[in-house]
Design an enzyme around this catalytic site. Structure first.
Site, mmCIF file in Angstrom:
data_model
loop_
_atom_site.group_PDB
_atom_site.id
_atom_site.type_symbol
_atom_site.label_atom_id
_atom_site.label_comp_id
_atom_site.label_asym_id
_atom_site.label_seq_id
_atom_site.Cartn_x
_atom_site.Cartn_y
_atom_site.Cartn_z
ATOM 1 N N ASN A 174 -7.755 -8.940 -16.366
ATOM 2 C CA ASN A 174 -8.051 -10.511 -16.136
ATOM 3 C C ASN A 174 -9.028 -9.750 -15.188
ATOM 4 O OD1 ASN A 174 -8.881 -12.758 -14.930
ATOM 5 N ND2 ASN A 174 -6.510 -13.381 -14.137
ATOM 6 N N PRO A 175 -10.163 -10.036 -15.536
ATOM 7 C CA PRO A 175 -11.242 -8.852 -14.591
ATOM 8 C C PRO A 175 -11.791 -10.256 -12.405
ATOM 9 C CG PRO A 175 -12.301 -10.378 -16.291
ATOM 10 C CD PRO A 175 -10.516 -10.619 -17.007
ATOM 11 N N ARG A 197 -8.400 -1.183 -21.110
ATOM 12 C CA ARG A 197 -8.789 -3.407 -20.694
ATOM 13 C C ARG A 197 -8.103 -4.202 -19.433
ATOM 14 N NH1 ARG A 197 -6.339 -4.678 -25.755
ATOM 15 N NH2 ARG A 197 -8.538 -4.634 -26.878
ATOM 16 N N PHE A 219 0.674 -1.162 -0.003
ATOM 17 C CA PHE A 219 -0.171 -0.016 0.003
ATOM 18 C C PHE A 219 0.991 1.736 0.180
ATOM 19 C CE2 PHE A 219 -2.581 -3.016 2.829
ATOM 20 C CZ PHE A 219 -3.449 -3.272 1.751
ATOM 21 N N THR A 253 -9.344 -10.845 -11.175
ATOM 22 C CA THR A 253 -7.899 -9.524 -10.315
ATOM 23 C C THR A 253 -7.687 -8.333 -10.008
ATOM 24 O OG1 THR A 253 -6.772 -10.028 -12.426
ATOM 25 C CG2 THR A 253 -6.016 -11.743 -10.681
ATOM 26 N N GLU A 308 -5.424 0.860 -6.867
ATOM 27 C CA GLU A 308 -6.320 2.742 -6.998
ATOM 28 C C GLU A 308 -7.513 2.946 -6.552
ATOM 29 O OE1 GLU A 308 -2.449 4.492 -6.744
ATOM 30 O OE2 GLU A 308 -1.578 2.958 -5.465
#
Lengths: 732, 317
Positions: A620-621, A617, A243, A623, A694
């Site tokens: 990877n949906p 784009r 973070f 992650t 973020e």
């Protein structure tokens, strides 16, 4: 080096079969089985590892006048003690560091590391560290930001940006808002505390550490210890959350390396949990003032955002105003960021630095303004959306679909059914409220390289210094390589987090995914060229890579066959050109929240959350969604509970653990839904992708604050929204 | 961690005899609090006497119609016991509101009562704290201190800390007694009311236990019936210490009992406040929190306690 110096055209990636598909984490089984070794768990890489435990300053500011280590040194198991005064002042490791990490007799913040005790075991080191006695000459310091605010909120002499004549336009606006907001200091509170194992051999330093930016860590260690960069190796294959507090070296690395060098043995140091809060870094507290003037039709004519944040001398604080420069239109604009020099621990980057606290304020103000205008807050935001920089009409956004985020979200959430009047909807004793907020976060990209090895076994090895801080880097880089070489995902192995591997962008500022996949893409194209060469083909673009084969005019060959003659290797990197700077590459979103407030006890319980994201784009949906819902959870924390409360008398954060610094638990989190707009930003990267890590946090807390208002009619402008802020105004 | 000797006792008499021979010894059972405090250097006992082998892990019925809870009964077992759930639902609810499932599996009945405060200044060994280091001062009472988690009543100049237990708040409302054994064979039944001390000038003593005195059991009197509710308000929905918690036993005739957690150095209950129950939450809290000395950061606990009791009265009605 592949130069990305113009927007990407149509490409094979637009027809991707693996990239963009929902692949589960390839490192998941290693993590859930404990086989993924983190920095403190590298038990088998070296013999003779010793354990260091830090001694931390117990004053906020002053000087060490004496340190007595004899008793500690005589404790069982102790091998040596290295103290800051004996080491002397050391160079600051990296420009991004603010506080000194170790060395010298000056204390600039509470829990600054001032010695490390090394012993055979952790328990022995800890016991001995408690016996080190220190005398200080303390100095008073400034610890309370509020004292600076009355003057700074009026001071616009040194603006970040000024366009037009804000003061006149604001005075002339028929509808005006002028309010102060505050956000507290936040702790990164990541699961894995900072830890490093350091080893010296023949003048070379190797560290196994937990760091987001392998190259920055290497540079920092080289400058601290007077080495050339090729004398330093940084290994950081798994990072248990960062973070931002692991963007640069922290004391664990310096203590371990310093002790290992002086004592001539490998030394590992983990920061104990109570040290994370004050020893490392935190997100600065902010005090903010927002002024917005608008025409009766909802068009913003004047907007000003002023913020003050704490920093040690020389630091950058938390610029909470920058996103306001680009988020909404309006001809007359003024943005001011004041640094409030405080002698608290180091404030530094934390997830969405600037935007997170800035939007916590701005997006409440937008809600308040919509109410003054008697407008739907969704419509008010859309009214002030822009496709060009509000500061420069010749500077367009590369790809901005903020209004679509709002309308898609409103439709999916059923926004038209929202309670129009605050305090008007109930479910028994629960007052129900709905809230919306916008999200804005930049879409940066950084140079990133990779090496691809097509091995005789037919497997493809991806090597890059990129880190995976829990984000899914392993998986999306494997997908990228598989896509470019036409291999199944299972045929790809990814090696990360080692400075011996090609330099990468690292993880931070939500640039990691976009940059590192572009670097692997570049290396993938280079490997295709190498494969073409082995086939005796001049132009790799005439070849089709598909299902583990390469097909040209002479027919198809399996890649495994081809590599059986010998490993085929290619390395390349992506470099992002200046054309990106002539536009604004950013990410956008909208958050919708429904919550209940208990009319008597004031407790808040979220009922559902929705995020709609426009981030180019989506690689990877699975992650990406994890990143966004994780951001939403962090936003719930920022809204409802997270506060690194300051002892303004002594100058430190008394919260010492995850009981005192609360972050959300499962029971706090309702159903979360994430919608990704089907967008592709040709100016972002060759893959047309931007980060989301973020974005998911930005605006969430304000949506909750706005829902709290909608539920109760009480407007809270100070975070966290704990019940003392509104309890007395609830129905008796 | 300071080196310490470790002893296992196999019955209560042996445990207290050991404790008498080893000044400064502490009993350890689940260790969910003491081990943390030892690791942090807050407690440094020279000797630990492990009481897990004492066999005091049964819940039995008393001739008076109540329950005798062995000191080693885990929080999980106690809250799940059928008799407790049926006759003392307040206790089940209070225990379930505390800690996490994993901690409740390890934590014991006696140990729960002996938890130390969660005051952040108690936890930082660099800070003055009269509870941790008698005579060193109270960091929480100096200007600029973070006071939100601290107490509002029953505190003293020397100490502003609260007692963190939820279970103890329920036991206080249920008029439980704490059974103990000393090395001389003396047994005491200490009403929970007087088991925890107010800090006064000696905050280092959380309870009236004498050195080496062992909690052997907790006795619940015969069930009192009524609606029994426990509500714990905190900044997150679970796994946090109370800002304020309220235990309520409400009888059909409107009489009952109220105890509070999160506000005082001990579970907080006053008979004159119980007597005001028929007149509502405000009347109860006027008496229960009369003399409160809230701090800048925690004055909200007083209206919060009133509102939480009001919510429970509404639920119980």
């Amino acid at each position: 080096m592949m130069d990305f110096d113009q927007p990407a055209g149509d490409s094979r990636i637009d027809l991707s079969r693996i990239l963009g598909q929902p692949a589960t984490r390839i490192d998941g089984p290693l993590k859930v089985s404990g086989a993924a070794r983190y920095a403190y768990e590298q038990h088998d890489v070296l013999e003779g590892q010793k354990v260091g435990y830090p001694v931390l300053a117990t004053i906020a500011r002053g000087r060490i006048t004496a340190m007595r280590t004899t008793a500690a040194a005589a404790m069982p198991g102790v091998i040596g003690i290295v103290t800051a005064p004996e080491v002397g002042k050391m160079p600051k490791p990296f420009a991004f560091n603010v506080a000194p990490l170790f060395g010298g007799d000056e204390v600039v913040h509470y829990h600054q590391a001032i010695a490390v005790v090394v012993a055979d075991s952790f328990e022995e080191a800890r016991a001995a560290a408690a016996r080190v006695e220190v005398d200080y000459a303390g100095e008073t310091g400034g610890f309370d930001l509020h004292g600076l605010w009355p003057e700074r909120r009026e001071d616009a002499r040194d603006p970040v940006a000024r366009v037009g004549d804000f003061e006149a336009a604001f005075a002339a606006a028929p509808v005006r808002l002028d309010h102060d907001y505050s956000t507290p200091a936040h702790s990164h509170a990541m699961m894995e505390p900072h830890a490093t194992l350091a080893h010296w051999q023949d003048g070379r330093l190797t560290v196994w550490t937990s760091n987001q930016m392998v190259e920055w860590a290497r540079t920092g260690l080289a400058s601290t210890f007077g080495l050339s960069e090729d004398q330093v190796r940084v290994i950081s294959p798994y990072v248990g959350g960062g973070f931002g507090t692991k963007l640069v070296l922290r004391a664990d690395a310096i203590l371990a390396a310093q002790a290992a060098r002086r004592l001539g043995c490998p030394v590992k140091v983990a920061l104990p949990r109570p040290a994370v809060m004050n020893n490392t870094s935190h997100r600065a507290a902010t005090l903010q003032r927002i002024r917005i003037g608008a025409e009766a039709d909802g068009r913003i004519t004047a907007i000003a955002h002023t913020a003050l944040s704490n920093t040690l001398p020389g630091g950058r604080g938390e610029n909470a105003v920058d996103q306001s420069r680009w988020f909404y239109a309006g001809a007359h604009r003024l943005f001011v960021h004041h640094l409030g020099e405080m002698h608290l621990p180091e404030s530094n980057a934390m997830r969405a630095p600037g935007e997170a606290p800035g939007l916590m304020a701005l997006e409440i103000a937008m809600d308040e303004m919509a109410e003054k205008l008697r407008m739907d807050p969704v419509a008010f935001r859309i009214r002030n959306d822009t496709q060009v920089s509000p500061e420069d009409p010749d500077k367009p956004f590369s790809d901005r679909h903020f209004s679509e985020c709002l309308t898609r979200g409103a439709e999916a959430f059923g926004w038209s059914d929202r309670p129009l009047r605050p305090g008007s909807r109930r479910d028994g004793d629960w007052m129900l409220g709905w809230g919306v907020a916008g999200a804005y976060r930049g879409g940066p990209a950084m140079t990133s390289g990779a090496r691809l090895r097509l091995q005789p076994s037919g497997r493809l090895l991806v090597e890059t210094s990129m880190t995976d801080i829990g984000t899914g880097s392993y998986t999306i880089l494997a997908q990228t390589a598989a896509e470019v070489l036409g291999l199944p995902l299972e045929a790809v192995e990814v090696r990360l987090g080692d400075s011996d591997l090609p330099a990468s962008a690292g993880s931070g500022g939500q640039w990691g995914a976009a940059s590192a996949t572009a670097g692997v893409y570049a290396a993938g194209l280079a490997l295709r060229t190498e494969i073409a060469r082995r086939l005796g083909v001049n132009d790799a673009d005439t070849l089709v890579f598909e299902a583990g084969t390469v097909r040209g005019s002479d027919g198809a060959r399996s890649l495994a066959d081809l590599a059986a003659e010998g490993e085929i290797v290619a390395e390349d990197a992506i470099r992002f050109g200046d054309f990106r700077k002539r536009q604004i590459v950013a990410t956008f979103g909208a958050h919708f929240v429904e919550l209940g407030v208990h009319a008597l006890t004031g407790e808040i319980r979220l009922r559902r959350m929705l995020a709609v994201c426009d981030a180019g784009r989506i690689l990877n949906p699975v992650t990406a969604r994890s990143q966004v819902i994780g951001g939403m959870v962090m936003g719930v924390g920022a809204a409802l509970m997270e506060e690194a409360a300051i002892d303004t008398g002594r100058g430190f954060f008394p919260a010492h653990d995850l009981a005192g610094y609360e972050v959300p638990v499962h029971a706090d989190i309702p159903v979360q839904e994430v919608i990704f707009l089907d967008t592709a930003d040709a100016s972002a990267t060759p893959l047309k992708a931007k980060g989301v890590g973020e974005l998911g946090l930005c605006g969430v807390a304000a949506a909750i604050a706005n829902a709290l208002y909608n539920a109760t009619g009480v407007r809270v402008r100070d975070y966290p929204l704990t019940l003392e802020h509104y309890l007395d105004e609830l129905p008796a | 961690m300071k080196p310490f000797s470790y002893h296992r006792a196999s019955d209560a008499a042996q445990a207290v005899a050991r404790a008498a021979e080893l000044p400064g010894a502490r009993f350890i059972a689940g260790g969910t609090n003491l081990l943390d405090l030892m690791k942090l250097g807050i407690e440094a006992p020279a000797h630990l006497i492990d009481v897990n082998g004492l066999g005091l892990d049964q819940i039995t019925e008393t001739p008076a119609g109540g329950l005798r809870i062995g000191t080693l009964v885990s929080n999980t077992a106690l809250s799940a016991d059928d008799r407790v759930r049926r006759d003392y639902p307040l206790l089940t609810r209070a225990i379930a509101a505390g800690a996490s499932g994993q901690l409740r599996n390890k934590a014991t009945t006696g140990g729960n009562l002996l938890q130390r405060t969660r005051c952040p200044y108690f936890y930082d060994t660099a800070m003055p704290c009269n509870k941790r280091l008698p005579g060193s001062g109270c960091a929480a009472s100096t200007p600029g201190a973070v006071t939100r988690p601290l107490g509002v009543i029953g505190t003293s100049q020397a100490c502003l800390a609260t007692h963190p237990s939820d279970m103890a708040v329920a036991l206080r409302a249920l008029d439980a007694e704490v059974g103990t054994l000393s090395a001389d064979g003396a047994r005491r039944e200490i009403p929970l009311e007087s088991f925890h001390r107010l800090p006064g000038a000696m905050p280092e003593h959380d309870t009236v236990l004498r050195p080496g005195e062992l909690i052997t059991h907790v006795t619940l009197p015969a069930p009192v019936g009524g609606r029994q509710l426990y509500h714990k308000v905190r900044d997150r929905a679970s796994y946090a210490f109370a800002l304020v918690s309220v235990a309520l036993i409400l009888q059909p005739d409107g009489t009952g009992r109220v105890a509070l957690g999160g506000v005082a150095p001990k579970p907080w209950r006053r008979p004159e406040a119980d007597a005001a129950l028929p007149r509502g939450a405000g009347a109860v809290m006027e008496r229960l929190l009369e003399g409160a000395r809230p701090l800048s950061g925690n004055a909200f606990k007083i209206p919060l306690a009133t509102r939480t009791l009001a919510a429970l009265l509404k639920e119980a009605a």
